[in-house]
Design an enzyme around this catalytic site. Structure first.
Site, PDB file in Angstrom:
ATOM      1  CB  THR A 369      10.229  19.861  51.680  1.00 37.16           C
ATOM      2  OG1 THR A 369      10.317  19.413  53.029  1.00 37.16           O
ATOM      3  CG2 THR A 369      11.325  19.148  50.892  1.00 37.16           C
ATOM      4  CD  GLU A 408      14.165  16.947  57.711  1.00 41.33           C
ATOM      5  OE1 GLU A 408      13.051  16.654  57.253  1.00 41.33           O
ATOM      6  OE2 GLU A 408      14.774  17.976  57.395  1.00 41.33           O
ATOM      7  CG  ASP A 411      11.023  13.168  58.678  1.00 39.15           C
ATOM      8  OD1 ASP A 411       9.799  13.295  58.872  1.00 39.15           O
ATOM      9  OD2 ASP A 411      11.633  13.762  57.772  1.00 39.15           O
TER      10      ASP A 411
HETATM   11  O1  DON Z   1      12.262  13.844  54.618  1.00 42.08           O
HETATM   12  C1  DON Z   1      11.026  13.845  54.608  1.00 42.08           C
HETATM   13  O2  DON Z   1      10.368  12.924  54.198  1.00 42.08           O
HETATM   14  C2  DON Z   1      10.298  15.067  55.125  1.00 42.08           C
HETATM   15  N1  DON Z   1      11.098  15.739  56.106  1.00 42.08           N
HETATM   16  C3  DON Z   1       9.930  15.935  53.966  1.00 42.08           C
HETATM   17  C4  DON Z   1       9.067  17.098  54.382  1.00 42.08           C
HETATM   18  C5  DON Z   1       8.229  17.653  53.311  1.00 42.08           C
HETATM   19  O3  DON Z   1       8.290  17.292  52.160  1.00 42.08           O
HETATM   20  C6  DON Z   1       7.258  18.682  53.693  1.00 42.08           C
HETATM   21  N2  DON Z   1       6.561  19.177  52.533  1.00 42.08           N
HETATM   22  N3  DON Z   1       5.526  19.541  52.258  1.00 42.08           N
END
Ligand code: DON
Length: 571
Positions: A369, A408, A411
């Protein structure tokens, strides 16, 4: 939303003598991002007379090209904005949405068992992207330059190519199998089937065309027209369930940020569907009741961990897309009386095992990210955390678009009690439903003290929340400057697994032994984690400061630039 504080009165008294200082604007603009070419894009736009919002569009679009494993047009995120003119803080929720054909059990087989990697690889794992809508919204509502100008640096980077870095290589190595199994993605990111060497160039002609369509037609250039048609056709041909209407219906939502005072200082952060801000403010609320400075290192770390444990418990049980939940959940979790009960439940010398806080299943780990931070000389600010979730997202590019899609959907709590790739468990509150946004950890934050305004955030999956918390505490307690805040060793607890994860240098040996005596299990994370980007403004001098996480490949720039003046310093 305002979270009342016992110390609110003190805050007013402390702030009054400094009201003048707090009125002043920064004398310099600054940009921090995870890639030098993206920071350069932000600088170019500031020097062309753009404001922080224009620069954020340019940086986010450039990151979409040069950091394809982290974020992009196929992903989503949260932009925390401060518009100086009306002293207004607002969050652009550009989180992905589940397509209308999504179902609660879409990642389970006929026997109700999770299908391995179904929510992680390929187009079925992708939510409807939010970043393109956010870029247009930022430009139209807050910016001063047209997308044609602010997208130009990204278009040039996609057309001319960018040089592979060691980080690119590491990420591509992790995802090479998935990338190879989707030729339109593999041809771009692992050309000829090989992970490219540092220095090799990645050219993205289709992505350049998609960006040009946005420069011409705004968000419609992505969600409609030729690009929209190709996105839907590619996803469906690959086994996904998007429809044209899902793309047409996508909207950015402007949400009121969460806000609290900590010893009279102000913290502004992201609301649900990010779970990060709720946890950050819960933990700060708990900590306000302890004299942290007077405690030894082990007791201080213990209390922080106990507060994190309880905040992540609440996330697992209660949080999801606020538009699908009963009203008042966030307010309830941040109510002073509730936070008082959280605090009262903490034993200063003993762990409260997570299973005694209520039971739900277990773990995993994760990567990637991005975050960018910008301020300008008008006092506008942007903190944006953007994602396609795991490295290279779903590893799927609908042919002809150059758009790498997110994964995503993972999540969501895809099945009751089933941990996601970050080991996070969730309840029905975060179950899949058509049009719903999955819960996130992304926590773009402003911290405003008497002397400093800090604009910060980081990637890191569930660990985002504890990283932002530790940096926020450093700012609030006046410990060092941005270079210290991004570099400090980190530790993390997320309720389940019931373990303190920490970077190798986070604790002295005697602190480690004391934590073990309190009943904590500790696990060192090899190689460290996170990629924090901070810009800050010193209210006493008006100078801007910026720092990029030494764990990453980021770069910063600061300069006394109003419209079109050239920069004073950079690196
Ligand atoms: O929205 C979220 O919490 C995750 N999709 C974020 C992913 C993330 O930070 C990966 N990083 N190392």
């Amino acid at each position: 939303m305002r979270v009342p504080s016992r110390l609110f009165l003190v805050a007013i008294l402390v702030f009054t003598p400094f009201a003048d200082a707090a009125e002043r604007r920064p004398r310099e603009a600054a940009v921090a991002s995870a890639h030098p070419a993206a920071t350069a894009a932000g600088r170019e736009i500031i020097e062309a007379g753009g404001n922080a919002f224009d620069a954020a569009v340019a940086v986010a679009a450039a990151l979409a090209v040069v950091e394809p494993y982290s974020s992009g047009l196929g992903g989503g995120g949260f932009f925390l904005l401060h518009r100086a003119r009306e002293r207004k803080d607002v969050v652009l929720d550009a989180r992905e949405r589940a397509p209308a054909a999504a179902r609660r059990d879409m990642y389970l087989d006929a026997q109700g068992r999770p299908v391995p990697r179904a929510s992680l690889d390929g187009p079925l794992a992708a939510g409807i992207p939010g970043v393109p809508a956010a870029l247009e919204h930022l430009a139209r509502r807050y910016g001063s330059l047209p997308l044609e100008r602010t997208l130009a640096p990204a278009i040039a980077l996609a057309t001319d190519g960018f040089a592979v870095t060691p980080r690119y290589r590491r990420m591509a190595e992790q995802r090479q199998d998935a990338l190879r199994s989707h030729p339109a993605a593999g041809d771009i990111f692992v050309p000829g089937g090989f992970v490219p060497e540092p220095g090799e160039r990645i050219v993205q002609a289709d992505l350049a065309r998609t960006l040009k369509a946005m420069a011409r037609d705004g968000a419609r250039g992505f969600y409609g027209g030729e690009v929209g048609r190709r996105l839907v056709a590619g996803v469906r041909a690959g086994g996904g369930i998007w429809r044209a209407k899902d793309l047409e219906d996508y909207r950015v939502i402007e949400r009121e940020p969460l806000e609290a005072r900590y010893r009279g200082q102000r913290v502004v952060t992201a609301p649900p569907p990010s779970a990060g801000g709720v946890a950050l403010l819960q933990v700060l609320g708990v900590l306000e009741g302890f004299e942290l400075e007077g405690l030894d290192d082990a007791t201080r770390a213990h209390i922080l961990v106990e507060a994190m444990r309880r905040a992540f418990r609440d996330r697992a049980h209660h949080l999801g897309d606020p538009d699908f939940l009963e009203a008042g959940v966030t307010q309830g979790l941040l109510a002073p009386a509730y936070i008082g009960r959280m605090r009262a439940g903490i034993d200063r010398r003993r762990v409260t095992p997570s299973e005694r806080l209520g039971s739900i299943p277990v773990p995993g780990a994760g990567t990637h990210t991005t975050h960018l931070s910008v301020i300008d000389t008008q006092g506008n600010r942007v903190a944006a955390t953007l994602s396609i979730n795991t490295p290279f997202g779903s590893a799927f590019v609908p042919p002809g678009t150059g758009v790498l899609l997110n994964n995503e959907m993972d999540d969501f709590a895809t099945a009751p009690g089933l941990p996601n790739t970050y080991g996070l468990v969730g309840s029905e509150a975060n179950g899949i439903a058509p049009g719903k946004r999955p819960l996130s950890s992304m926590t773009p934050t402003f911290v405003e003290t008497r002397d400093t305004v800090a604009v910060l955030g980081t990637p890191g999956g569930s660990r985002i929340v504890s990283m932002v918390l530790l940096a926020t505490l450093d700012v609030l307690h006046g410990r060092g400057g941005p270079a210290d805040w991004v570099a400090r060793p980190r530790f993390h607890h997320q309720y389940l697994p019931d373990v303190i994860e920490h970077e190798p240098g986070a604790f002295e040996p005697d602190t480690r032994s004391a934590l073990a005596r309190f009943g904590h299990r500790l696990r060192a994370v090899e190689g460290g984690y996170g990629n924090m980007q901070i810009v800050a403004w010193d209210r006493r001098t008006g100078r801007a400061m910026a720092a990029a996480d030494p764990r990453g490949e980021g770069a910063v720039w600061a300069g006394a630039v109003r419209s079109g003046e050239s920069g004073r310093r950079s690196r």
